[in-house]
Design an enzyme around this catalytic site. Sequence first.
Site, PDB file in Angstrom:
ATOM      1  N   LYS A  72       0.810  -1.302   0.106  1.00 16.78           N
ATOM      2  CA  LYS A  72       0.041   0.071  -0.031  1.00 16.78           C
ATOM      3  C   LYS A  72       1.038   1.314  -0.030  1.00 16.78           C
ATOM      4  O   LYS A  72       0.448   2.109  -0.583  1.00 16.78           O
ATOM      5  CB  LYS A  72      -0.897   0.081   1.166  1.00 16.78           C
ATOM      6  CG  LYS A  72      -1.926  -1.073   1.122  1.00 16.78           C
ATOM      7  CD  LYS A  72      -2.807  -1.400   0.038  1.00 16.78           C
ATOM      8  CE  LYS A  72      -3.251  -2.715   0.003  1.00 16.78           C
ATOM      9  NZ  LYS A  72      -3.930  -3.108  -1.417  1.00 16.78           N
ATOM     10  N   LYS A 128      -1.256   2.803   9.290  1.00 16.24           N
ATOM     11  CA  LYS A 128      -1.499   1.391   8.448  1.00 16.24           C
ATOM     12  C   LYS A 128      -0.504   0.515   7.991  1.00 16.24           C
ATOM     13  O   LYS A 128       0.567   1.082   7.597  1.00 16.24           O
ATOM     14  CB  LYS A 128      -2.286   2.128   7.152  1.00 16.24           C
ATOM     15  CG  LYS A 128      -3.392   2.842   7.347  1.00 16.24           C
ATOM     16  CD  LYS A 128      -4.050   3.199   5.955  1.00 16.24           C
ATOM     17  CE  LYS A 128      -5.445   4.101   6.158  1.00 16.24           C
ATOM     18  NZ  LYS A 128      -5.903   4.502   4.872  1.00 16.24           N
ATOM     19  N   GLU A 171      -0.820   8.586   8.094  1.00 12.59           N
ATOM     20  CA  GLU A 171      -1.476   9.332   7.368  1.00 12.59           C
ATOM     21  C   GLU A 171      -2.369  10.279   8.163  1.00 12.59           C
ATOM     22  O   GLU A 171      -2.492   9.836   9.387  1.00 12.59           O
ATOM     23  CB  GLU A 171      -2.665   8.809   6.503  1.00 12.59           C
ATOM     24  CG  GLU A 171      -1.948   7.920   5.069  1.00 12.59           C
ATOM     25  CD  GLU A 171      -3.264   7.297   4.429  1.00 12.59           C
ATOM     26  OE1 GLU A 171      -4.224   7.084   4.877  1.00 12.59           O
ATOM     27  OE2 GLU A 171      -2.867   6.913   3.260  1.00 12.59           O
ATOM     28  N   HIS A 179     -16.446   6.364   1.252  1.00 13.62           N
ATOM     29  CA  HIS A 179     -15.631   5.414   0.308  1.00 13.62           C
ATOM     30  C   HIS A 179     -16.387   5.479  -0.978  1.00 13.62           C
ATOM     31  O   HIS A 179     -17.464   5.008  -1.162  1.00 13.62           O
ATOM     32  CB  HIS A 179     -15.830   3.944   1.147  1.00 13.62           C
ATOM     33  CG  HIS A 179     -15.002   2.915   0.047  1.00 13.62           C
ATOM     34  ND1 HIS A 179     -14.276   1.942   0.415  1.00 13.62           N
ATOM     35  CD2 HIS A 179     -15.079   2.696  -1.112  1.00 13.62           C
ATOM     36  CE1 HIS A 179     -14.063   1.251  -0.594  1.00 13.62           C
ATOM     37  NE2 HIS A 179     -14.553   1.582  -1.310  1.00 13.62           N
ATOM     38  N   LYS A 184     -18.949  -4.720   3.222  1.00 17.53           N
ATOM     39  CA  LYS A 184     -19.913  -3.848   2.653  1.00 17.53           C
ATOM     40  C   LYS A 184     -21.273  -4.451   2.696  1.00 17.53           C
ATOM     41  O   LYS A 184     -21.156  -5.645   2.422  1.00 17.53           O
ATOM     42  CB  LYS A 184     -19.608  -3.570   1.190  1.00 17.53           C
ATOM     43  CG  LYS A 184     -18.195  -2.693   0.974  1.00 17.53           C
ATOM     44  CD  LYS A 184     -17.867  -2.634  -0.545  1.00 17.53           C
ATOM     45  CE  LYS A 184     -16.558  -2.065  -0.270  1.00 17.53           C
ATOM     46  NZ  LYS A 184     -15.634  -2.371  -1.649  1.00 17.53           N
ATOM     47  N   GLU A 216      -9.761   3.044  -5.697  1.00 18.66           N
ATOM     48  CA  GLU A 216     -10.646   3.509  -4.317  1.00 18.66           C
ATOM     49  C   GLU A 216     -10.285   4.784  -3.865  1.00 18.66           C
ATOM     50  O   GLU A 216      -8.990   4.829  -3.715  1.00 18.66           O
ATOM     51  CB  GLU A 216     -10.401   2.336  -3.027  1.00 18.66           C
ATOM     52  CG  GLU A 216     -11.116   0.838  -3.355  1.00 18.66           C
ATOM     53  CD  GLU A 216     -10.819   0.112  -2.166  1.00 18.66           C
ATOM     54  OE1 GLU A 216     -11.503  -0.905  -2.038  1.00 18.66           O
ATOM     55  OE2 GLU A 216     -10.403   0.594  -1.177  1.00 18.66           O
ATOM     56  N   ARG A 224      -9.003  -6.708  -9.339  1.00 23.72           N
ATOM     57  CA  ARG A 224      -9.969  -7.995  -9.559  1.00 23.72           C
ATOM     58  C   ARG A 224     -11.205  -7.310  -9.889  1.00 23.72           C
ATOM     59  O   ARG A 224     -11.384  -6.220  -9.835  1.00 23.72           O
ATOM     60  CB  ARG A 224     -10.138  -8.669  -8.335  1.00 23.72           C
ATOM     61  CG  ARG A 224     -10.543  -7.708  -7.024  1.00 23.72           C
ATOM     62  CD  ARG A 224     -11.089  -8.755  -5.852  1.00 23.72           C
ATOM     63  NE  ARG A 224     -11.929  -7.757  -4.996  1.00 23.72           N
ATOM     64  CZ  ARG A 224     -11.260  -6.940  -4.006  1.00 23.72           C
ATOM     65  NH1 ARG A 224      -9.983  -6.988  -3.993  1.00 23.72           N
ATOM     66  NH2 ARG A 224     -12.028  -6.225  -3.144  1.00 23.72           N
ATOM     67  N   ARG A 231     -26.242  -6.961  -0.346  1.00 19.89           N
ATOM     68  CA  ARG A 231     -25.852  -8.226  -0.303  1.00 19.89           C
ATOM     69  C   ARG A 231     -26.370  -9.072   0.752  1.00 19.89           C
ATOM     70  O   ARG A 231     -26.413  -8.686   2.097  1.00 19.89           O
ATOM     71  CB  ARG A 231     -24.278  -8.107   0.335  1.00 19.89           C
ATOM     72  CG  ARG A 231     -23.189  -7.444  -0.727  1.00 19.89           C
ATOM     73  CD  ARG A 231     -21.901  -7.589  -0.109  1.00 19.89           C
ATOM     74  NE  ARG A 231     -20.979  -6.719  -0.777  1.00 19.89           N
ATOM     75  CZ  ARG A 231     -19.816  -6.930  -0.658  1.00 19.89           C
ATOM     76  NH1 ARG A 231     -18.947  -7.556  -0.092  1.00 19.89           N
ATOM     77  NH2 ARG A 231     -18.842  -5.617  -1.555  1.00 19.89           N
TER      78      ARG A 231
END
Length: 451
Positions: free
Chosen positions: A116, A158, A200, A208, A237, A275, A292, A338
């Site tokens: 990342k 992170k 950060e 998001h 999500k 994202e 993906r 979902r």
Amino acid sequence: MLKKILIANRGEIALRIIRACRELNIPTVAVYSTADSLSLHVKFADEAICIGPAESSKSYLNIPAIMSAAEITAADAIHPGYGFLAENAEFSSICRDHKVTFIGPPPETINSMGDKANAKHTMKSVNVPVIPGSEGILISHTQAMALAKEIGYPVILKATAGGGGKGMRRANDQDELINGYNMAQQEAMSAFKNGDLYLEKYLVKPRHIEVQILADSHGNTVALGERECSIQRRHQKLIEESPSSAVNEELRQKLYAAAIAGAKAVNYLGAGTIEFLLDTKGDFYFMEMNTRIQVEHPVTEMVVGVDLIKEQIRCHRGEKIPEWMGNMKLRGHSIECRVNAENPDKNFMPSPGVITSFHMPGGKGIRVDTHAYAGYSIPPNYDSMIAKIIVRSPSRAEAIQRMKGALDECIIEGIYTSIPFQKQILNDPKFQSGDIDTGFLETFEYIPGKG
Ligand code: MV4
């Protein structure tokens, strides 16, 4: 090339890929674990091979077994779906070594976006906005403290090998930072065998928002709308939408330009997602790139009218993205719920077992992606998602109304599902007004036992 595709996945996404291949006239091979022998992907693929026992590590993550299945069936391509091996650089590399087309990026791209801090550096180098913080990984507590003092608290640590919420620690002051540094490092070390961290500025209540991209091997990259994914519970999500109620046409064009620049910077091929976090001032920042096809891809398909999996396969087959895909209008508004086999009244405890009765909604603008059926037994070994209900209507308000009706029509007996929770979100005035952010579900008051 791409004469037969092996699908290294299960559940609704395996079915979804079979359907795309059928329309492209490409024969398919399903692989399955002993727990999935009665699954629909096994019935609907042209061929099916058992690759091991129920445990994922011995079946859907078992690279030698999957490669053997490809060899036996003469499959010349593998579609990994999402999860399992979809972002496994080693698997992508092994496919390349065996001259099997991996329907995903090369190992180098997976590795560079999987790290990342490195991904952030790459995006910054092509002027994609990134969240203020450390340049790369941190070398000590002292460096972290000096940096935090400079950019101001709160900050977030992170794990560079993390993503999707794993190995993160927020710090409101120096004490929390020192503590968090050690905790995050240990967590990252045990989860990813890599303790490297970056820092950060912590954004308060961001949204998001992610941009779907598609890239061919002829230098064309297109953006296909954004998805609003702020309705998450513990980084899972529950409801996604396209477009986002926070994005106007001007912001959309900026998001597209950033996403396309980012994809081009890594010479991307196929379907991917960039994202972003959108802050309360309307500024956006790169967060992660997913290499993906994602669970929530149908909301994009509903508003752009493009079959993303067919287009993804065409890109990997060497075809050109048609010019008309370059700047598509988004038609109407799409929402996805979902459906998870979990009990929202018991802290979302998994609820595997036999579905004794099953009826799915229908009608105009309603799509259901599921591998479940009456009599199907949900194994306890895998992800709890059993269906996706997707709607499209001319406006967001009408899409919410249509989704409420669709969820009311769902009959699923024998197990618990997330549907009662989602019905209450759809009835929430704040949700209905579009006033949502990644903290929405933290303060949302679910009333157990109420439909
Ligand atoms: C953040 C953040 C606030 N500030 N980074 C969570 C998942 C991982 N991909 C990044 N995440 C966040 N990063 C900064 N600098 C808040 C989150 C976050 C979040 C992001 C997206 C969706 C849901 C979330 C829930 C909690 C925290």
